[in-house]
Design a protein around this motif. Sequence first.
Motif, mmCIF file in Angstrom:
data_model
loop_
_atom_site.group_PDB
_atom_site.id
_atom_site.type_symbol
_atom_site.label_atom_id
_atom_site.label_comp_id
_atom_site.label_asym_id
_atom_site.label_seq_id
_atom_site.Cartn_x
_atom_site.Cartn_y
_atom_site.Cartn_z
ATOM 1 N N LEU A 185 95.402 23.509 70.881
ATOM 2 C CA LEU A 185 95.686 23.409 69.448
ATOM 3 C C LEU A 185 94.198 23.106 68.561
ATOM 4 O O LEU A 185 94.310 23.094 67.381
ATOM 5 N N PRO A 194 89.147 20.403 63.719
ATOM 6 C CA PRO A 194 89.938 21.344 63.902
ATOM 7 C C PRO A 194 91.091 21.321 62.980
ATOM 8 O O PRO A 194 91.765 22.472 62.634
ATOM 9 N N LEU A 195 91.572 20.011 62.777
ATOM 10 C CA LEU A 195 92.643 19.724 62.095
ATOM 11 C C LEU A 195 92.646 20.093 60.483
ATOM 12 O O LEU A 195 93.440 20.770 59.876
ATOM 13 N N LEU A 232 93.791 23.914 60.542
ATOM 14 C CA LEU A 232 95.117 23.871 60.677
ATOM 15 C C LEU A 232 95.619 23.720 59.296
ATOM 16 O O LEU A 232 96.728 24.314 58.868
ATOM 17 N N TRP A 280 98.906 33.086 60.048
ATOM 18 C CA TRP A 280 99.793 32.784 61.198
ATOM 19 C C TRP A 280 100.451 33.718 62.146
ATOM 20 O O TRP A 280 101.010 33.490 63.196
ATOM 21 N N LEU A 319 93.582 28.068 68.836
ATOM 22 C CA LEU A 319 94.569 28.215 67.698
ATOM 23 C C LEU A 319 93.669 28.285 66.447
ATOM 24 O O LEU A 319 93.637 29.138 65.739
ATOM 25 N N PRO A 320 92.553 27.118 66.074
ATOM 26 C CA PRO A 320 91.884 27.303 65.231
ATOM 27 C C PRO A 320 90.968 28.556 64.944
ATOM 28 O O PRO A 320 90.869 28.991 63.869
ATOM 29 N N PHE A 380 95.117 26.455 56.701
ATOM 30 C CA PHE A 380 95.916 27.568 56.947
ATOM 31 C C PHE A 380 97.269 27.422 56.774
ATOM 32 O O PHE A 380 98.217 28.314 56.680
ATOM 33 N N ALA A 381 97.790 26.282 56.747
ATOM 34 C CA ALA A 381 99.151 25.907 56.486
ATOM 35 C C ALA A 381 99.246 25.490 55.035
ATOM 36 O O ALA A 381 100.601 25.879 54.621
ATOM 37 N N ARG A 386 98.178 31.760 54.864
ATOM 38 C CA ARG A 386 99.343 31.457 55.750
ATOM 39 C C ARG A 386 99.641 32.848 56.287
ATOM 40 O O ARG A 386 100.124 32.554 57.472
ATOM 41 N N LEU A 416 92.848 31.593 64.063
ATOM 42 C CA LEU A 416 92.957 31.681 62.641
ATOM 43 C C LEU A 416 91.804 32.066 61.669
ATOM 44 O O LEU A 416 91.819 32.808 60.872
#
Length: 737
Positions: A37, A92-93, A96, A109, A41-42, A99-100, A106, A45
């Motif tokens: 995560l 990294p948050l 996320l 994803w 994942l970052p 991108f959310a 979006r 994206l």
Amino acid sequence: MKRSLPWLLPFLVAVIGLLSVDVGPGPIVKYAVYFALATALPGTLLLRAAWRSTGNWAEDLGLGAVVGATWQLIGWALFTALGWQRWLIVWPLLVLIAFASVRRLRGCWRIADPKPLPVAWTWALAVSAAVMVGATTVGVLAYHPMPPDGSAYYPDLLYHLSLVNELTRSVPPELPQVVGERLEYHWFANADMAGAVDITRLTPMVVLFRLWLLPWLVVVLLVCATLARIVSRTWWTGLLAAIALAAPQLYLFFDTSVNLAPPVTFLSPSQTFGLVACVTAAVFLIELLFRNAGGWLWVVVIAVAIVGGGSKPTVLPLLVGGVGLAAVFLLVTTRRVPRRIIVAGVVLVAVGAGTLLTVAGSTNGSRLQFLAVLKSLPVYTAATGDTTPPGEGGLILPALAHGAVIGTLTLLLAVLLTLQAMAWAGFGVAGRRDPVAWFLLGAMIAGWAGYLLIDHPSVSESYFIYTTAPFSLAAAGWFAAVSVRAAERPIPVAVTAFVVSVVCAGLLVWARGVPAASRGRQLWLSTRVLLVVLALTVVLLLVWRLFFRQAGGGLLVVLMLLAISPISSFLQSAAHGDTERSQTHRAPHWWVYRDEAMAALWLEKHSAPTDVVATNTWCRPAGRQTPGCDARGYLVTGIAGRRTLMEGWAYTNQAMAEQGVGGRRYTEQPSPWPERVALTTETLATPTPDRLRRLRDEYDVRWLYADARDGTVSAELDRLATLRHSIGKVRIYDLGE
């Protein structure tokens, strides 16, 4: 689901393996969540936003993990410089959350244009990953217990541990063994570990010794498989590359070893990290230069190339070689070189020069010498009569200069036909009129040039050929794919290749015999191996010419070159048993006594991360620190994780530049900072208030770690300083703030 399920296999194998080597469930879960995560994942994206998806999650996550690590390094540098290390999780948050919440992002994803690979590809990659991580845990990690449970620790591991500790506290980093001096080393892999420590709050020791390597081994397989697939446009070539990387590790399920089979490695995190950065940059360069990609991918490839250059000095020369030879090919065939190739070449040269001058240290002591790598062979002296050690001599191998031509050529053939046979599999693409093929060839030629022309005191020129391996595998897969299309029945060819490979591997194991002590016996065994290899080569060339040249001959050659090495390693282990002859690393030279390790752990717990320690543990093995001792002692900087006034100086550029002076290796040269050695020795042996005051005032020393094994420790210190801890022969004193 059917493409996700296979990936449970390597995960379960990794969990079981880690549980068997003293890692609890908590750290395993925490690190798995972190890597998934906060890194993969970052990065995935960001990659999709800058470029696109490859069409499947596995390849996206492989490339994305490298992009994510690049992003993390940027955040690590910023947060550490500001003293906000504990808040690095925010970095990294931010990706996320962005991108959310941003409508335009979006879509990243999901895969807009799915191009799923066959289930067979997924299972093959998952099984290869399971083999890789399983062999690593039971065959290598188990061989290296963490302090204080072990008895001997490989010096490079403690050195890297000292760097991880240093990189959790400062940017730019200091040299932890010599407080106040700049760290000159390719430390980006250690910085990635430091970022993992900051985010997970796990100890640097657990991250380095147990957790960091495993996910990156899976990433190695994924990015190498991706490179092979995109150059050949054939899905199973990626499968072939992954199997070729994983198969050589099979013997570790039945044997112990100090390290993994190349090109991946446990003892050199910089090689593994540099390898994934190099291959990922190559994938992006191929898309940019030959497949009409553009836009933000330029930014990504430059950033990843910088990471590669800061991880290993061997990375950028290969990328420059690839772009350069592709440019030459286009110039010859089309009379023009596209501007983007020129720009890429200039940028890569600039990045290489920049990283070499700033972070890619440990290159001092290197020189040009043709065929210098032969000096690392055990039978070199017996075959040539030359005793020149690595890192010494002129431009020509001393054996050649002295007329030992036959012995030198024999050793060269042995290297080319046995140790590096797999690397030759890729040169079959030389005749293709495609700039991508010449990009691969350029990288391979650059790697071979570094391998055969550079002379490093620690034989680090081998990293050139290790980094070349993914390019060789990609080219070999491409060559095999073309051969399969021409063959009417490829399956019988593959079966034949496997059977013949087993026979050849068996003959090689017989020829190698049991390692011998005498030089004459060593020379005979090496000659026997060479004769067997030459005979097999002649026979196989005849078979290819007579039966397979028009129907899958390329496939036969590639499969055999890829299969013989892992099969022979497996058979060698089965025939001759445990090569290390112990379940854990127990080399007397690197022995660390339990009281030494326990005292270092006490110091770590009771001191501040930025505290400075004066210690007399700069050499190994433990004993009186006399001139000429092996200056690879990293007990306090490694296990305790603290900066020292002076500890092991062997890996400094200053020491490596002295290779051969006085007939000694760089590891045995006197300290480049003799005044610090003298002050420490005098303070411990004959302490005075003035000397203690000088330690505090000039060098900000807070602690004394005094090991009575390594020199005289005066009882007068009990009166002049505060004794805070004593165990065995080690006493720790507090000098006050």
